[in-house]
Write a protein that holds these residues in place. Structure first.
Motif, short mmCIF file in Angstrom:
data_model
loop_
_atom_site.label_atom_id
_atom_site.label_comp_id
_atom_site.label_asym_id
_atom_site.label_seq_id
_atom_site.Cartn_x
_atom_site.Cartn_y
_atom_site.Cartn_z
N ALA A 185 -7.17 1.50 45.08
CA ALA A 185 -6.63 2.31 43.98
C ALA A 185 -7.32 1.95 42.67
CB ALA A 185 -5.12 2.06 43.87
N GLY A 186 -7.59 2.97 41.86
CA GLY A 186 -8.17 2.73 40.55
C GLY A 186 -9.35 3.62 40.23
N ASP A 187 -9.99 4.21 41.26
CA ASP A 187 -11.07 5.15 41.02
C ASP A 187 -10.53 6.56 41.21
OD1 ASP A 187 -13.85 6.28 40.90
OD2 ASP A 187 -14.38 4.16 41.07
N ASP A 188 -11.41 7.57 41.20
CA ASP A 188 -10.93 8.94 41.34
C ASP A 188 -10.34 9.20 42.71
OD1 ASP A 188 -11.73 10.69 38.83
OD2 ASP A 188 -13.31 9.22 39.13
N CYS A 189 -10.92 8.61 43.75
CA CYS A 189 -10.37 8.67 45.10
C CYS A 189 -10.38 7.27 45.70
CB CYS A 189 -11.22 9.57 46.01
SG CYS A 189 -11.32 11.30 45.52
N ALA A 190 -9.53 7.04 46.67
CA ALA A 190 -9.64 5.83 47.48
C ALA A 190 -10.73 6.05 48.51
CB ALA A 190 -8.32 5.51 48.17
N VAL A 191 -11.49 4.99 48.82
CA VAL A 191 -12.57 5.07 49.79
C VAL A 191 -12.29 4.07 50.90
CG1 VAL A 191 -15.07 4.97 50.15
CG2 VAL A 191 -14.16 5.60 47.89
N VAL A 192 -12.25 4.56 52.13
CA VAL A 192 -11.95 3.68 53.27
C VAL A 192 -12.92 3.96 54.42
CG1 VAL A 192 -9.52 3.51 52.65
CG2 VAL A 192 -10.25 5.28 54.25
N LYS A 193 -13.08 2.97 55.29
CA LYS A 193 -13.87 3.12 56.50
C LYS A 193 -12.98 3.66 57.61
CE LYS A 193 -16.44 -1.10 55.39
NZ LYS A 193 -16.71 -2.48 55.87
N PHE A 194 -13.54 4.56 58.41
CA PHE A 194 -12.81 5.08 59.54
C PHE A 194 -13.54 4.66 60.82
CE2 PHE A 194 -9.43 7.69 61.00
CZ PHE A 194 -9.86 8.33 62.16
N ARG A 195 -12.79 4.18 61.79
CA ARG A 195 -13.41 3.65 63.01
C ARG A 195 -14.40 4.64 63.63
NH1 ARG A 195 -8.07 1.56 64.11
NH2 ARG A 195 -8.06 -0.71 64.08
N GLY A 196 -15.61 4.17 63.84
CA GLY A 196 -16.63 4.96 64.51
C GLY A 196 -17.34 5.98 63.65
N ALA A 197 -16.95 6.13 62.39
CA ALA A 197 -17.55 7.14 61.51
C ALA A 197 -18.65 6.51 60.66
CB ALA A 197 -16.50 7.77 60.62
N LYS A 198 -19.78 7.21 60.53
CA LYS A 198 -20.86 6.70 59.68
C LYS A 198 -20.58 6.96 58.21
CE LYS A 198 -23.72 10.87 60.07
NZ LYS A 198 -25.06 11.42 60.40
N ASP A 199 -19.82 8.01 57.93
CA ASP A 199 -19.46 8.33 56.54
C ASP A 199 -18.16 7.65 56.15
OD1 ASP A 199 -21.67 10.06 56.39
OD2 ASP A 199 -20.50 11.73 57.19
N TRP A 200 -17.90 7.59 54.85
CA TRP A 200 -16.65 7.02 54.37
C TRP A 200 -15.60 8.13 54.23
CZ3 TRP A 200 -19.40 3.69 50.14
CH2 TRP A 200 -19.78 2.47 50.71
N LEU A 201 -14.36 7.76 54.43
CA LEU A 201 -13.24 8.68 54.28
C LEU A 201 -12.72 8.59 52.84
CD1 LEU A 201 -11.10 10.55 55.68
CD2 LEU A 201 -9.78 8.47 56.12
N LEU A 202 -12.54 9.73 52.20
CA LEU A 202 -11.98 9.80 50.85
C LEU A 202 -10.54 10.30 50.91
CD1 LEU A 202 -14.83 11.36 48.65
CD2 LEU A 202 -14.33 8.95 49.06
N LEU A 203 -9.67 9.68 50.15
CA LEU A 203 -8.26 10.06 50.11
C LEU A 203 -7.84 10.25 48.66
CD1 LEU A 203 -6.92 7.39 52.62
CD2 LEU A 203 -7.38 9.80 53.11
N LYS A 204 -7.11 11.33 48.41
CA LYS A 204 -6.68 11.62 47.05
C LYS A 204 -5.34 12.33 47.06
CE LYS A 204 -6.56 12.13 42.63
NZ LYS A 204 -6.41 10.97 41.73
N THR A 205 -4.45 11.96 46.15
CA THR A 205 -3.22 12.72 45.95
C THR A 205 -3.06 12.98 44.46
OG1 THR A 205 -0.86 12.83 46.48
CG2 THR A 205 -1.70 10.70 45.76
#
Length: 312
Positions: free
Chosen positions: A31-51
């Protein structure tokens, strides 16, 4: 005496809350940037979450067209994806409304939400509804992705970086905050062609958001107030402080300036790109005596929109 939220203010409140939040090994950016950035199992890209949310009588008035409210509610969240060069994919909608609210109003609200989501091929996949005795609240939660090498944070700004903004500032005066389009396409183009060091969207106004970027990057900044791109009928003060422009503010190396400006004019001929200043060492004070420059270390150049602040 117990301190109130209005006395503390939004930024200081969040500074207290964020360090207390738990995280695990898959959290890349908490928390603290425009979106949260997390790793998703098996994915090469990062997952972005925003509310994000819009609240009646804060973000829209009772008389605002419901379809416009829906558009704004969705696009606010998608604008945060633009800030990190991300691609939104799925959305959840939470609606809290009074039991006396007209069914037709809710129908129009969802037409606006759907229209905005379709603009960026986002699927609305569910959500929640609740009755409330208070004002109407619409919460939009979005999930998407960003390639690891294209993710841009607020914290990457470097000394001597150029500061740019897209579009014009102060547009909320004429209702642009109800019909804007997030700069997702522009952000994706930027990170495909240039190394963008830091970026965020201008939701609370340059006067509140630029100091946040500088604080996250641990730098100071200088802006030329008279270089600011003003919306028609807008003063410099209004362009700095009114908020809800949803334009991009970003920092890049001055070595890229000429190439960036030339390529931008060719790619986006109808959208201005303006260099408004630069980043510098945080210890630097006001430069010279010119009235055209304003150097403020981590302090708002003028009050932007900040939740809980005392209104006059």
């Amino acid at each position: 005496m117990t301190q109130s939220l209005r006395e503390l203010g939004e930024d200081k409140l969040l500074a207290r809350i964020f360090p207390q939040l738990g995280r695990n090994s898959r959290v890349v950016v908490p928390a603290g940037d425009d979106c949260a950035v997390v790793k998703f199992r098996g994915a090469k890209d990062w997952l972005l979450l925003k509310t994000d949310c819009v609240v009646e009588e804060i973000h829209f008035t009772k008389g605002t067209n419901a379809r416009a409210v829906g558009w704004k509610a969705m696009m606010r969240a998608l604008s945060d994806f633009a800030a990190m060069s991300g691609m939104p994919e799925f959305a959840l909608i939470t609606l809290a409304a009074a039991g006396k609210k007209k069914v037709s109003w809710v129908g129009e609200l969802y037409r606006g939400l759907n229209r905005a989501a379709a603009r960026f091929d986002v699927a609305i996949v569910g959500g929640e509804t609740s009755e409330t005795a208070g004002p109407t609240v619409i919460v939009v939660s979005v999930a998407g992705f960003v390639e690891r090498h294209r993710c841009v944070l607020r914290s990457g700004g470097k000394t001597n970086d150029d500061l740019f903004v897209t579009g014009k500032l102060g547009g909320s005066l004429r209702g642009r905050h109800l019909n804007f389009v997030p700069r997702i396409d522009e952000a994706r183009w930027l990170t495909e062609n240039f190394k963008v060091h830091a970026m965020m969207d201008l939701s609370d106004g340059l006067g509140a958001d630029l100091p946040r970027l500088a604080r996250a990057s641990k730098v100071g900044f200088t802006i030329d107030r008279h270089a600011l791109p003003l919306s028609p009928g807008c003063s410099i003060q209004q362009a700095i402080s009114n908020g809800e422009d949803y334009e991009l503010l970003f920092a890049t190396s001055p070595r890229d300036r000429s190439r960036l400006e030339k390529m931008w004019r060719k790619k986006f001929p109808k959208l201005p790109l303006t260099r408004i200043g630069r980043l510098h060492q945080p210890s630097l004070r006001a430069v010279g005596s010119t009235s055209r420059s304003a150097t403020i270390n981590h302090q708002p150049i003028a009050p932007g929109y900040v939740h809980f602040r005392q209104r006059r």
